[in-house]
Design a protein around this motif. Structure first.
Motif, PDB file in Angstrom:
ATOM      1  N   LYS A 134     115.185  47.050  24.014  1.00 16.13           N
ATOM      2  CA  LYS A 134     115.618  48.050  24.993  1.00 16.13           C
ATOM      3  C   LYS A 134     117.133  48.088  25.077  1.00 16.13           C
ATOM      4  CE  LYS A 134     112.162  48.619  28.623  1.00 16.13           C
ATOM      5  NZ  LYS A 134     111.743  47.966  29.868  1.00 16.13           N
ATOM      6  N   ARG A 135     117.720  46.887  25.138  1.00 13.52           N
ATOM      7  CA  ARG A 135     119.166  46.792  25.288  1.00 13.52           C
ATOM      8  C   ARG A 135     119.858  47.393  24.060  1.00 13.52           C
ATOM      9  NH1 ARG A 135     123.464  47.222  25.934  1.00 13.52           N
ATOM     10  NH2 ARG A 135     125.075  46.014  26.982  1.00 13.52           N
ATOM     11  N   ILE A 136     119.304  47.116  22.875  1.00 15.04           N
ATOM     12  CA  ILE A 136     119.904  47.663  21.660  1.00 15.04           C
ATOM     13  C   ILE A 136     119.753  49.185  21.646  1.00 15.04           C
ATOM     14  CG2 ILE A 136     119.717  47.762  19.139  1.00 15.04           C
ATOM     15  CD1 ILE A 136     119.002  44.788  19.213  1.00 15.04           C
ATOM     16  N   ALA A 137     118.579  49.657  22.054  1.00 18.41           N
ATOM     17  CA  ALA A 137     118.350  51.104  22.058  1.00 18.41           C
ATOM     18  C   ALA A 137     119.308  51.800  23.011  1.00 18.41           C
ATOM     19  CB  ALA A 137     116.903  51.397  22.460  1.00 18.41           C
ATOM     20  N   TYR A 138     119.618  51.130  24.125  1.00 22.63           N
ATOM     21  CA  TYR A 138     120.507  51.746  25.099  1.00 22.63           C
ATOM     22  C   TYR A 138     121.935  51.871  24.559  1.00 22.63           C
ATOM     23  CZ  TYR A 138     122.893  52.714  29.446  1.00 22.63           C
ATOM     24  OH  TYR A 138     123.656  53.304  30.409  1.00 22.63           O
TER      25      TYR A 138
END
Lengths: 315, 301
Positions: A7-11
């Motif tokens: 999620k953090r990478i996608a954000y």
């Protein structure tokens, strides 16, 4: 954990795109036509149009943005208007130099901050605490470009101990004193800001932890001071490392003024020159690279902190 | 007129005359605590003196800040007639420092004030309404957070070009996002408290909720946070002038003076470092005053 990481990478992707859009728009908020700075004032309109087409400035903005970004991601930042050669290689060297300076400054600041903050937190409200807080206040209040000048006046002009400008002898960088001594003053100057902030963070953390019940328990069961210190370090480490990571990232962009004082050939100098020659593609490219670094380091810090301390996990 | 307070023992205390404005009790307490904090009083005093001197610059400055003669260049500190010597163009340093303070203070404080107004409003709106409004405002804020502050200031004012207005604009853009974040988190915290719910249930409209219930409770923390930004704003603003991006010559501004005096570090190191000392003193005083205010108002950072 894996879900959070993904999620953090996608954000990071939308943030990165928005950041690149801001960098791209820098050229377009600038008053005047970028072409004007490269052609003489009496150039015929057809020639101007031809140059405009060459730089791709005649296309609609979204197309220009797409082209610029896709080239930039492949390492092609276009041509410097003032130098007439590709920006990429110069930018790469400058980034390396800035990164070296920022790494030294941040490490030094980190060590100073941990020592001062640890001492202040352990002896809260004593004279040691006041002294350390005073130094921290100095660090966050001093205009670092002025401090750089003062250090130059003391160590270069008066004592003649250290060089005041540049990166040392021409030719490749070497890890010897002839080169390293050029790093001393800029790195010390730069270290003051993180030193102040880290001192305050570590002080708060250490005095919080020292007040916790488990420390009292450890003391009660007769653990030696060195053992308690280890416990404190272990609990203070994640937050301290996070503050440090963010400081390193912001030093990379914030060293502009220090680089200007010491004529350090990094991204700050590149930006400085670009501003005065109205070389907007260089301004654009340098800002983009530094901002991407910042976003990337933010990501790393977040992930590392989450890995070290599950309480930090945000969704 | 029953104003009998009870002591823990249950015995009636002597009748206390009600002060004319009970509602001011909080601020009176803050002021009282501020006055006891010597360091804060001292730094506020220094700031006040500086403010008076720069506001009435024509009264205090012995010469014009822009007139000078090359024949009298770089006189040392203590020269008769020029208390702090002269600069690289023979202009009186004391006068330039006094007039320079006007610009330095102006370009340091204005961006924070503007950002407080804009960022504060946006943050309160985001916090109060939540939902999509919150998401849009906060995601845009995230983008500006992705730049180191000095880099963002230099990049924007570099693209816009030198000048007072551009410096203020670029710094305002730099300070809006952090103020939005603080305002949003404080407002979100207040929004869910019971008394807001009670006011809403008794039929208060959104605008009166914000005005009467939310604002008085969030302005304090937001304001304290903004005062803490003044110091860094002054350093960056003067730094932009130092780079040649802010105030333009021949005007006097501390950062700009520091830049033009760099050629004098060999002959007159003391004079060359004086403008920086002014920035430093101002910045440290603003930091101390802000810390003192935070402690006195009992606001958690």
């Amino acid at each position: 954990m894996l879900e959070y990481t993904l999620k953090r990478i996608a954000y990071t992707i939308p943030i990165g795109l928005a950041v690149s859009l801001v960098c791209f728009m820098l050229v377009h908020i600038s008053p005047g036509d970028p072409i004007d700075s490269i052609v003489p004032p009496d150039t015929p309109t057809e020639v101007i149009e031809q140059i405009r087409a060459e730089y791709g400035l005649d296309r609609p903005l979204p197309v220009q943005y797409g082209l610029w970004l896709s080239r930039a991601l492949q390492g092609d930042f276009g041509e410097s208007i003032s130098k007439g050669r590709p920006i990429g290689p110069d930018l790469w060297v400058a980034t390396k130099n800035s990164l070296m300076l920022a790494a030294f400054g941040a490490t030094l600041g980190f060590v100073i901050g941990c020592v001062l903050g640890g001492a202040a937190g352990a002896f809260r409200d004593s004279w040691i605490d006041k002294l350390c807080l005073g130094i921290a206040l100095f660090g966050v209040s001093v205009p670092h470009y002025w401090l750089g000048m003062v250090l130059v006046i003391i160590f270069s002009v008066q004592l003649n101990l250290l060089p005041s400008m540049g990166m040392g002898p021409t030719g490749p960088w070497a890890w010897d004193w002839d080169h390293l001594r050029f790093l001393v003053l800029p790195a010390v100057t730069l270290s003051l800001i993180p030193a102040g902030l880290v001192t305050r963070t570590v002080r708060g953390l250490v005095s919080d932890i020292m007040g916790q019940d488990y420390i009292t328990t450890l003391r009660g069961k007769g653990l030696r001071t060195s053992g308690i210190v280890l416990h404190v370090i272990k609990n203070a480490a994640p937050t301290t490392l996070a503050v440090m990571g963010l400081q390193l990232a912001s030093l990379l962009g914030g060293s502009i003024l220090v680089e200007a004082v010491f004529a350090w050939p990094g991204t700050g100098m590149l930006l400085n020159n670009a501003i005065f020659q109205r070389d907007l593609p260089v301004l654009q490219a340098t800002t983009l690279v530094l901002a991407f670094f910042f976003v990337f380091l933010n990501l790393i810090v977040d992930l590392a902190q989450t890995a070290l301390d599950p309480r930090m996990r945000r969704t | 007129m029953k104003n009998i307070a009870h002591s823990p023992m249950g015995l009636p205390e002597p009748i206390i005359v009600t002060p004319a404005h009970v509602a001011d009790g909080y601020w009176r307490g803050v002021l009282g605590r501020l006055m006891q904090d010597r360091l804060t009083v001292l730094s506020c005093g220094i700031l006040l003196i500086m403010l008076i001197v720069i506001v009435f610059a024509p009264v205090f400055a012995p010469y014009s800040p822009t007139d000078g003669s090359i024949a009298r260049r770089l006189r040392p500190v203590g020269t008769p007639g020029h208390l702090l010597g002269t600069d690289e163009l023979g202009r009186d340093m004391l006068s330039r420092m006094i007039y320079g303070g006007r610009f330095s203070w102006f370009i340091g404080i204005t961006p924070v004030a503007l950002a407080l107004l804009i960022g504060g409003s946006l943050g309160i709106v985001a916090g109060f309404f939540g939902g999509t409004t919150n998401m849009v405002i906060m995601r845009v804020t995230d983008v500006f957070y992705a730049f180191p502050s000095v880099l963002l200031a230099v990049a924007i004012s570099g693209a816009l070009g030198a000048g007072l207005g551009n410096t203020i604009l670029s710094l305002t853009i730099v300070f809006i996002p952090p103020i939005i974040r603080v305002a949003e988190s404080v407002t979100t915290g207040v929004r869910n408290l019971d008394y807001i719910e009670a006011a809403r249930a008794s039929g208060a409209s959104a605008s009166s909720l914000v005005r009467i219930q939310v604002l008085p409770n969030v302005l304090g923390p937001i304001f304290v946070y903004a005062t803490g930004l003044v110091s860094i704003s002054m350093i960056i603003a003067s730094g932009l002038s130092f780079l040649g991006l802010g105030v333009t010559p021949p005007n006097a501004e501390w950062g700009l003076m520091l830049n033009t005096l760099r050629s004098a570090i060999y002959s007159q190191p003391l004079i060359a470092s004086l403008p920086g000392l002014c920035i430093f003193v101002t910045s440290i005083c603003f930091n101390l005053a802000s810390d003192g205010l935070r402690t006195a108002m009992d606001v958690r950072a």
